[in-house]
Scaffold this motif. Structure first.
Motif, PDB file in Angstrom:
ATOM      1  N   LEU A  93      -7.653   4.916   3.166  1.00  0.00           N
ATOM      2  CA  LEU A  93      -7.051   3.603   2.909  1.00  0.00           C
ATOM      3  C   LEU A  93      -7.944   2.496   3.465  1.00  0.00           C
ATOM      4  O   LEU A  93      -8.105   1.437   2.840  1.00  0.00           O
ATOM      5  CB  LEU A  93      -5.654   3.532   3.529  1.00  0.00           C
TER       6      LEU A  93
ATOM      7  N   GLU B  34     -10.584   1.913   1.071  1.00  0.00           N
ATOM      8  CA  GLU B  34      -9.996   1.276  -0.117  1.00  0.00           C
ATOM      9  C   GLU B  34      -9.818  -0.235   0.066  1.00  0.00           C
ATOM     10  O   GLU B  34      -9.908  -1.009  -0.883  1.00  0.00           O
ATOM     11  CB  GLU B  34      -8.618   1.923  -0.339  1.00  0.00           C
ATOM     12  N   LEU B  35      -9.536  -0.658   1.315  1.00  0.00           N
ATOM     13  CA  LEU B  35      -9.280  -2.082   1.611  1.00  0.00           C
ATOM     14  C   LEU B  35     -10.529  -2.928   1.438  1.00  0.00           C
ATOM     15  O   LEU B  35     -10.444  -4.124   1.158  1.00  0.00           O
ATOM     16  CB  LEU B  35      -8.839  -2.238   3.069  1.00  0.00           C
TER      17      LEU B  35
ATOM     18  N   TRP C   5       0.463   3.984  -2.744  1.00  0.00           N
ATOM     19  CA  TRP C   5      -0.834   4.663  -2.563  1.00  0.00           C
ATOM     20  C   TRP C   5      -0.752   5.677  -1.426  1.00  0.00           C
ATOM     21  O   TRP C   5      -1.187   6.829  -1.555  1.00  0.00           O
ATOM     22  CB  TRP C   5      -1.902   3.598  -2.274  1.00  0.00           C
TER      23      TRP C   5
ATOM     24  N   LYS D 145       0.835  -1.210   0.000  1.00  0.00           N
ATOM     25  CA  LYS D 145       0.000   0.000   0.000  1.00  0.00           C
ATOM     26  C   LYS D 145       0.869   1.259   0.000  1.00  0.00           C
ATOM     27  O   LYS D 145       0.341   2.376  -0.042  1.00  0.00           O
ATOM     28  CB  LYS D 145      -0.884   0.042   1.255  1.00  0.00           C
TER      29      LYS D 145
END
Ligand code: ATR
Length: 271
Positions: A266, A269-270, A18, A15
């Motif tokens: 994040l 996003e996961l 990102w 990650k």
């Protein structure tokens, strides 16, 4: 544009690109950040070429010891951690090795989650490289007591000795755990293989705050187990990941990103 990179194996799921893109957008710092998986045994050869142009590197498993050996100078916290997760090219061209993992963990626990560490009884499960990386900052947060429990007791005892100058660490085998702690941190790598350490009942209570240094879209096996033990306050290690990245960004750029919006995005996003 200044070049940065994360290096590890595997690396596809990282990650970090990102996260650093989000920090760059937030702070207005213009950086280019990509990912790389070197040939096996090829860390040093790759790093030498990268740093002809590159300004900084994040290093993840299994290369943190290679990065430690590759650095020309080490920060005190990297030396104590025995591992480097952040390399920075200095103005004279030499490479500084740093370690921001412990900072990431402690800032997540105290700032993001708002959990106290000072004056608390703290239990860490595991005694590998991940634990060595965070013990310095954890001891500096002044817990009332710090206990390490590990399947292999001698590895816990080695760490206690290594950090004796920073504070007292008690060591126990898993079977000897029998009273509840204020804060329990899982730092075994068992969850990464979908395994669970063989843990006894009785060291997690309703008031115990439980943290897993691993993370995922779903609750980790350890956090699910802790929930079954009655723990109501639980967190995974996604905030540690963003926290160590933020500190690396600060080491490189001298600018501190705001972790919270990036962590929330994040997390979304996961899913
Ligand atoms: P890391 O860099 O993730 O710390 P490591 O240095 O290989 O990796 O350490 C792995 C840690 O997870 C060790 O504490 C290990 O216990 P041992 O020292 O007894 O080997 C622990 N671990 C891994 N799998 C485990 C399992 N299934 N049950 C209990 N502990 C486990």
């Amino acid at each position: 544009t200044d070049r940065y990179q994360v290096v590890g194996n595997p690396i596809a799921q990282s990650k970090s690109p990102w996260i650093h893109a989000a920090f760059a957008a937030q702070t207005g710092e213009a950086i280019h950040y990509d990912r790389h998986r070197p040939e096996p045994e090829g860390f040093a050869a790759h790093a030498a070429v990268f740093f002809e142009q590159g300004r900084g590197m994040n290093v993840t498993a299994p290369y943190k010891l290679d990065a430690y050996a590759f650095a020309h100078q080490l920060t005190e916290r990297a030396r104590l951690a025995g591992a480097v997760n952040t390399l920075k090219k200095l103005p004279d061209g030499s490479l500084l090795g740093d370690n921001t993992d412990g900072y990431g963990l402690v800032s997540d626990i105290t700032d993001n989650l708002g959990w106290p560490v000072a004056g608390q009884s703290l239990l860490i499960l595991g005694a590998g490289g991940a634990v060595r990386g965070v013990l310095g900052p954890l001891l500096e947060a002044a817990p009332a007591s710090l206990t390490i429990a590990n399947r292999t007791l001698s590895k816990a005892e080695d760490l206690a000795q290594l950090f004796a100058h920073k504070g007292r660490i008690d060591c126990l085998p898993f079977e000897a755990l029998n009273c509840p702690y204020d804060l329990v941190i899982n730092a075994t790598s068992a969850g990464l293989n979908g395994e669970m350490p063989a843990l006894p009942d009785g060291f997690i209570g309703e008031q115990t705050r439980v943290y897993d240094m691993t993370y995922g879209a779903e609750p980790t096996p350890f956090l699910r187990w802790a929930e079954g033990q009655g723990a109501r306050i639980r967190a995974d290690g996604l905030g540690m990941l963003v926290g160590q990245a933020a500190e690396a960004f600060f080491v490189w750029r001298g600018v501190r990103p705001d972790v919270r919006p990036v962590l929330s995005a994040l997390r979304a996003e996961l899913k």
